[in-house]
Design a protein around this motif. Structure first.
Motif, short mmCIF file in Angstrom:
data_model
loop_
_atom_site.label_atom_id
_atom_site.label_comp_id
_atom_site.label_asym_id
_atom_site.label_seq_id
_atom_site.Cartn_x
_atom_site.Cartn_y
_atom_site.Cartn_z
N ALA A 270 128.37 23.15 37.95
CA ALA A 270 128.82 24.46 37.47
C ALA A 270 129.40 24.35 36.08
O ALA A 270 129.82 23.27 35.64
N ASP A 271 129.42 25.47 35.35
CA ASP A 271 130.03 25.47 34.02
C ASP A 271 131.54 25.69 34.14
O ASP A 271 132.08 25.72 35.26
N GLU A 272 132.21 25.87 33.01
CA GLU A 272 133.67 25.97 33.03
C GLU A 272 134.17 27.23 33.74
O GLU A 272 135.33 27.31 34.15
N GLU A 273 133.31 28.21 33.92
CA GLU A 273 133.69 29.43 34.64
C GLU A 273 133.32 29.36 36.11
O GLU A 273 133.50 30.33 36.86
N GLY A 274 132.76 28.21 36.54
CA GLY A 274 132.42 28.03 37.93
C GLY A 274 131.05 28.55 38.32
O GLY A 274 130.71 28.60 39.50
N ASN A 275 130.24 28.92 37.32
CA ASN A 275 128.90 29.46 37.61
C ASN A 275 127.89 28.32 37.77
O ASN A 275 127.75 27.48 36.89
N THR A 300 124.97 28.40 48.54
CA THR A 300 125.00 29.86 48.48
C THR A 300 126.39 30.42 48.75
O THR A 300 126.57 31.64 48.83
N ASP A 301 127.38 29.51 48.88
CA ASP A 301 128.75 29.97 49.13
C ASP A 301 129.60 29.92 47.87
O ASP A 301 130.82 29.99 47.93
N VAL A 302 128.95 29.78 46.71
CA VAL A 302 129.66 29.77 45.43
C VAL A 302 129.39 31.09 44.72
O VAL A 302 128.24 31.45 44.46
N GLY A 303 130.44 31.82 44.41
CA GLY A 303 130.26 33.13 43.80
C GLY A 303 129.85 34.14 44.86
O GLY A 303 129.30 33.80 45.90
N ARG A 322 120.43 35.49 52.12
CA ARG A 322 120.89 35.46 53.50
C ARG A 322 120.10 34.45 54.34
O ARG A 322 120.64 33.83 55.26
N GLN A 323 118.82 34.25 53.97
CA GLN A 323 118.02 33.24 54.67
C GLN A 323 118.61 31.84 54.49
O GLN A 323 118.43 30.97 55.34
N TYR A 324 119.32 31.68 53.35
CA TYR A 324 119.94 30.38 53.07
C TYR A 324 121.46 30.46 53.28
O TYR A 324 122.23 29.78 52.61
N ASP A 325 121.86 31.29 54.22
CA ASP A 325 123.24 31.36 54.72
C ASP A 325 124.26 31.88 53.71
O ASP A 325 125.44 31.54 53.79
N ALA A 326 123.83 32.70 52.78
CA ALA A 326 124.80 33.32 51.86
C ALA A 326 125.62 34.34 52.63
O ALA A 326 125.08 35.16 53.37
N ARG A 327 126.96 34.26 52.48
CA ARG A 327 127.87 35.19 53.14
C ARG A 327 128.99 35.55 52.17
O ARG A 327 129.30 34.80 51.25
N TYR A 354 135.31 26.34 40.43
CA TYR A 354 134.46 25.65 41.40
C TYR A 354 133.86 24.41 40.76
O TYR A 354 133.35 24.44 39.65
N ARG A 355 133.97 23.29 41.45
CA ARG A 355 133.28 22.06 41.06
C ARG A 355 132.77 21.41 42.34
O ARG A 355 133.47 21.38 43.36
N PRO A 356 131.55 20.88 42.32
CA PRO A 356 131.09 20.13 43.50
C PRO A 356 131.98 18.92 43.72
O PRO A 356 132.24 18.15 42.79
#
Length: 701
Positions: A270-275, A300-303, A322-327, A354-356
């Motif tokens: 992610a970049d400095e803004e967490g994107n 898919t749980d980021v942002g 949603r197929q990839y569990d985005a909530r 956000y950072r991995p």
């Protein structure tokens, strides 16, 4: 016909001569108009061939810009200076590279110019040729020895803002000159992985401009070319955007897939803004790229991805996510306060973004979170759990070696210790307790009073500890000493210059010499660069001046006592210890048959610094001491033994009259005879028969 009075008056009026400024202005205009005839006439009238117009342009520089070869030759023949600089430091030579005229470049180079000369912004002629896509000029300059991988040099102020460091390859990439990029890499050996002062490599420079319609195709072509030639895909731009994120911003499916095929890139970076790349793809409503990223394991749980897709009325995108569990899961962060004062803002930013995660470690290899540069790469801020750490990132093989060394430092008080380590994707992440500043920064930036002696003690201890592990440091520079929040100093070796001593005395001696310079640097408050500081910079009125001078001299001369013995040097003694030492000597020598032989038989080269000491003592004090109460009168001669006797008698037999005059005895004598302690110490130490008199137990180190 007879002339009229008016015509006679007009004929007799003298013409006003042109000033040097007038001629200079006309000369520059004539050059810009490429009017050789007017140029020749003006030069004949005395116009200055090196005069300057607006922004410092000379006639020669204007002729070069106009691509007028004949005019350039003419001006050079008439004495035009090829080294003259515009206000921005540019020369006719850099202008010739911008114009791309090989003939003019050759003419100017024949004048003895430095081919790698640069303007105030660090641009060389080679860089200018690359920037403007002048391939023939570039090849000519390369054939004449131009440095292909030279990084843009900038002022210290600009470097602090992370400007500069750009290469010709980066310029060609940024401008989209595909052919020039290929020539630089394939024919000239340009390094695709050099980074500028913002840690951006050539790939980042190519993709930064890729969103512009006119640059899109060239950016894609250059991107593929660089990938084929081993460019590092993990470099980031000044906002922390990786090549993958930039490729997504360009909406280049080809580049995104090519980057992911490399297998070296973290799809969730992610970049400095967490994107992340997926966040960007969803925001741009690029279904195909989003699908590719999801298939490659993008989180898919980021942002709030579903919300973004709904806002774009992108129902297919929302279904895909949603197929990839985005909530929708609102993120809440508990209150957290960093301990560090210096790195507070950066740590709070890192905590919130956000950072991995790398096991328990959260870090960001981004220049705004970089706390130190080394030849082996940067040191970055990190959070291991909630512990603030400094993170060194290296390949696993090198990291294992470093880990083994730092683990040896675990029992040492002043060597930097390893806190934790993590491994991921072939990299080792070494985590150290976070420091506030290095010694160089501490001395130059601190507004508080610094205890120099305490700092030197800790530095001595650190080097002793490293030697005890069997290593010589070989780079005792102030930046290699870290200082924590409590002011404790630790020695580090991030540049891997240490060497095994293995009986090589020259390595130890080299460290001793470097330590001598470092001591001077500390004692002079870091006011001069390390290599420029000398004993002349020491404050002669300092209470420790003589001891400090002797300590530095002992280090530089590879004194046989070594660090162990020099750690008990009088410089480290307190005032009370020095005074007790002087008092004790008389008690040790008073019963000797020939007391003066203790000093006369010495190998010391220094002479007694106070041969008329009785004249320097307060007259009333001397009178009282010569005529003590209830004791027969005493005599004191002007030698060192009687001075020591005088000091001992005065302190052992206190007299209120004397105390009223001189106050504290130790303060009085050490100020009156500042060179006495080191003289007595060295004289005794160098006398084999009495050297044991100089041994005292001082728990300073």
């Amino acid at each position: 016909m007879e002339p009229t009075a008016h015509s006679q008056k007009k004929a007799s009026t003298p013409s006003i001569p042109e000033t040097a400024e007038d001629l200079a202005l006309k000369l520059n205009i004539a050059v810009r108009n490429s009017n050789i005839k007017d140029v020749l006439e003006l030069l004949e009238k005395g116009a200055d061939v090196n005069s300057k117009a607006g922004c410092g342009w000379t006639p020669l520089q204007s002729a070069v810009q106009a691509n007028e070869e004949d005019l350039v030759r003419l001006l050079l023949d008439r004495g035009a200076c090829p080294r003259a600089r515009k206000d921005n430091g540019g020369t006719a030579f850099t202008e010739a590279a911008i114009a791309g005229n090989v003939t003019i470049l050759e003419l100017l180079l024949d004048c003895g110019l430095n081919i790698n000369d640069h303007d105030d912004n660090g641009f060389t002629a080679f860089m200018e040729a690359a920037w403007y896509g002048n391939e023939e000029a570039l090849k000519f300059l390369y054939s004449k020895g131009a440095n292909v991988n030279l990084r843009r040099e900038v002022s210290e102020e600009k470097a602090k803002l992370h400007k500069g460091g750009v290469t010709a390859l980066m310029d060609a990439c940024r401008r989209g000159h595909v052919s020039v990029v290929k020539t630089l890499v394939q024919e000239m050996g340009a390094d695709v992985n050099i980074c500028d002062n913002k840690d951006r490599n050539a790939l980042i420079h190519a993709l930064k401009e890729g969103c512009a319609r006119e640059r899109y195709q060239s950016a894609v072509s250059i991107g593929h070319f660089l990938l084929d030639h081993g460019v590092d895909v993990n470099s980031k731009d000044e906002c922390g955007k990786s090549a993958l994120i930039l490729a997504v911003e360009m909406e280049s499916s080809d580049l995104v897939e090519a980057l992911l095929e490399k297998g070296e890139i973290d799809v969730n970076d992610a970049d400095e803004e967490g994107n992340t790349a997926l966040v960007v793809a969803v925001e741009k409503n690029n279904y195909h790229i989003a699908e590719v990223l999801c298939k490659k394991g993008a989180r898919t749980d980021v942002g709030n991805l579903i919300a973004v897709a709904n806002r774009n009325r992108a129902y297919n995108m929302a279904r895909l996510l949603r197929q990839y569990d985005a909530r929708f899961v609102p993120e809440t962060l508990k209150d957290w306060e960093p301990n560090s004062k210096r790195w507070r803002d950066q740590l709070e930013c890192l905590y919130k973004m956000y950072r991995p995660m790398i096991c328990k470690l959260k870090t960001f290899q981004f220049f705004r979170l970089r706390i130190q540069n080394t030849s082996q790469g940067g040191i970055y801020l990190g959070l291991h759990g909630e512990t603030e750490v400094a993170v060194r990132i290296s390949r696993s093989t090198e990291g294992e070696k470093e880990k083994r060394f730092f683990e040896q430092c675990g029992t040492c008080e002043h060597l930097l210790k390893l806190f934790q380590f993590e491994k991921a994707r072939g990299y080792m992440y070494l985590c150290f307790p976070l420091w506030e500043k290095n010694l160089e920064e501490h001395l130059q930036e601190s507004e508080d009073q610094i205890d120099y002696k305490d700092a030197v003690k800790m530095i001595f201890q650190a080097v002793r500890e490293l030697h005890s592990l069997g290593y010589a440091h070989q780079d005792l520079h102030p930046r290699n000493f870290c200082i924590d929040l409590g002011g404790k100093i630790y020695l580090a070796d991030f540049d891997n210059k240490r060497k095994l001593i293995e009986g090589k005395k020259e390595l130890v001696n080299s460290d001793l010499e470097a330590l001598g310079r470092l001591v001077l640097y500390v004692l002079t408050g870091g006011r001069k660069p390390l290599q420029q500081v000398s004993t002349e910079d020491l404050a002669a009125d300092s209470a420790d001046y003589n001891e400090a001078l002797d300590l530095v001299s002992s280090l530089v001369s590879h004194d046989e006592r070594g660090l162990e013995g020099l750690s008990r040097h009088p410089y480290f003694w307190t005032k009370q210890t020095r005074f007790k030492f002087l008092k004790s000597i008389w008690n040790k020598i008073k019963d000797l048959q020939n007391r003066r032989a203790v000093f006369q038989a010495s190998n010391a080269t220094a002479s007694f610094p106070y041969p008329r000491w009785t004249k320097e003592i307060d007259r009333d004090v001397l009178k009282i001491m010569k005529n003590p109460r209830k004791v027969k009168p005493l005599k004191y001669s002007n030698d060192v033994t009687d001075l020591l006797r005088f000091i001992r008698n005065l302190d052992e037999h206190p007299d209120s009259r004397i105390s009223e005059i001189i106050g504290d005895h130790a303060e009085y004598f050490l100020e009156l005879f500042p060179a006495l302690t080191i003289y007595v110490y060295n004289t005794l130490r160098q006398n084999p028969e009495y050297s044991h008199f100089a041994d005292i137990q001082e728990p300073s180190l």
